[in-house]
Design a protein around this motif. Structure first.
Motif, PDB file in Angstrom:
ATOM      1  N   TRP A  24       2.300   6.944   0.069  1.00 60.84           N
ATOM      2  CA  TRP A  24       0.950   7.345   0.386  1.00 60.84           C
ATOM      3  C   TRP A  24       0.061   6.637  -0.616  1.00 60.84           C
ATOM      4  CZ3 TRP A  24      -1.552   9.504   4.231  1.00 60.84           C
ATOM      5  CH2 TRP A  24      -2.854   9.925   4.020  1.00 60.84           C
ATOM      6  N   GLY A  25      -0.738   5.698  -0.159  1.00 56.12           N
ATOM      7  CA  GLY A  25      -1.508   4.891  -1.088  1.00 56.12           C
ATOM      8  C   GLY A  25      -2.980   4.784  -0.788  1.00 56.12           C
ATOM      9  N   GLY A  26      -3.531   5.674   0.015  1.00 54.12           N
ATOM     10  CA  GLY A  26      -4.958   5.607   0.297  1.00 54.12           C
ATOM     11  C   GLY A  26      -5.306   4.388   1.136  1.00 54.12           C
ATOM     12  N   VAL A  27      -5.724   3.306   0.490  1.00 55.18           N
ATOM     13  CA  VAL A  27      -6.106   2.092   1.219  1.00 55.18           C
ATOM     14  C   VAL A  27      -4.993   1.042   1.183  1.00 55.18           C
ATOM     15  CG1 VAL A  27      -8.577   2.438   0.931  1.00 55.18           C
ATOM     16  CG2 VAL A  27      -7.297   1.190  -0.807  1.00 55.18           C
ATOM     17  N   SER A  28      -3.789   1.467   0.930  1.00 50.02           N
ATOM     18  CA  SER A  28      -2.574   0.636   0.992  1.00 50.02           C
ATOM     19  C   SER A  28      -2.372  -0.303  -0.190  1.00 50.02           C
ATOM     20  CB  SER A  28      -2.522  -0.169   2.294  1.00 50.02           C
ATOM     21  OG  SER A  28      -2.525   0.716   3.388  1.00 50.02           O
ATOM     22  N   GLY A  29      -3.185  -0.215  -1.224  1.00 48.05           N
ATOM     23  CA  GLY A  29      -2.989  -1.065  -2.398  1.00 48.05           C
ATOM     24  C   GLY A  29      -1.663  -0.794  -3.080  1.00 48.05           C
ATOM     25  N   MET A  30      -1.339   0.493  -3.283  1.00 50.72           N
ATOM     26  CA  MET A  30      -0.068   0.838  -3.914  1.00 50.72           C
ATOM     27  C   MET A  30       1.094   0.445  -3.003  1.00 50.72           C
ATOM     28  SD  MET A  30       1.524   4.455  -5.206  1.00 50.72           S
ATOM     29  CE  MET A  30       1.841   5.036  -3.555  1.00 50.72           C
TER      30      MET A  30
END
Length: 50
Positions: A24-30
């Protein structure tokens, strides 16, 4: 761990590459960072830009 390290220590190597990684990375950065690291670690490839 390498095969030679395992043999030196009497260990068994069980290789099963990950088939799924849930993040789960919000805007997919992680998520993008983890996938890039897994690709480099598991397959020795560096992701290429477009």
């Amino acid at each position: 761990m390498t095969k030679s390290e395992a043999e030196e220590n009497g260990w068994f190597v069980v290789s099963a590459p990950p088939s799924q990684i849930f993040l789960w990375g919000g805007v997919s950065g992680m998520a993008a960072g983890v996938i890039a690291a897994m690709r480099q670690y598991c397959w020795g490839k560096t992701p290429q830009g477009l």
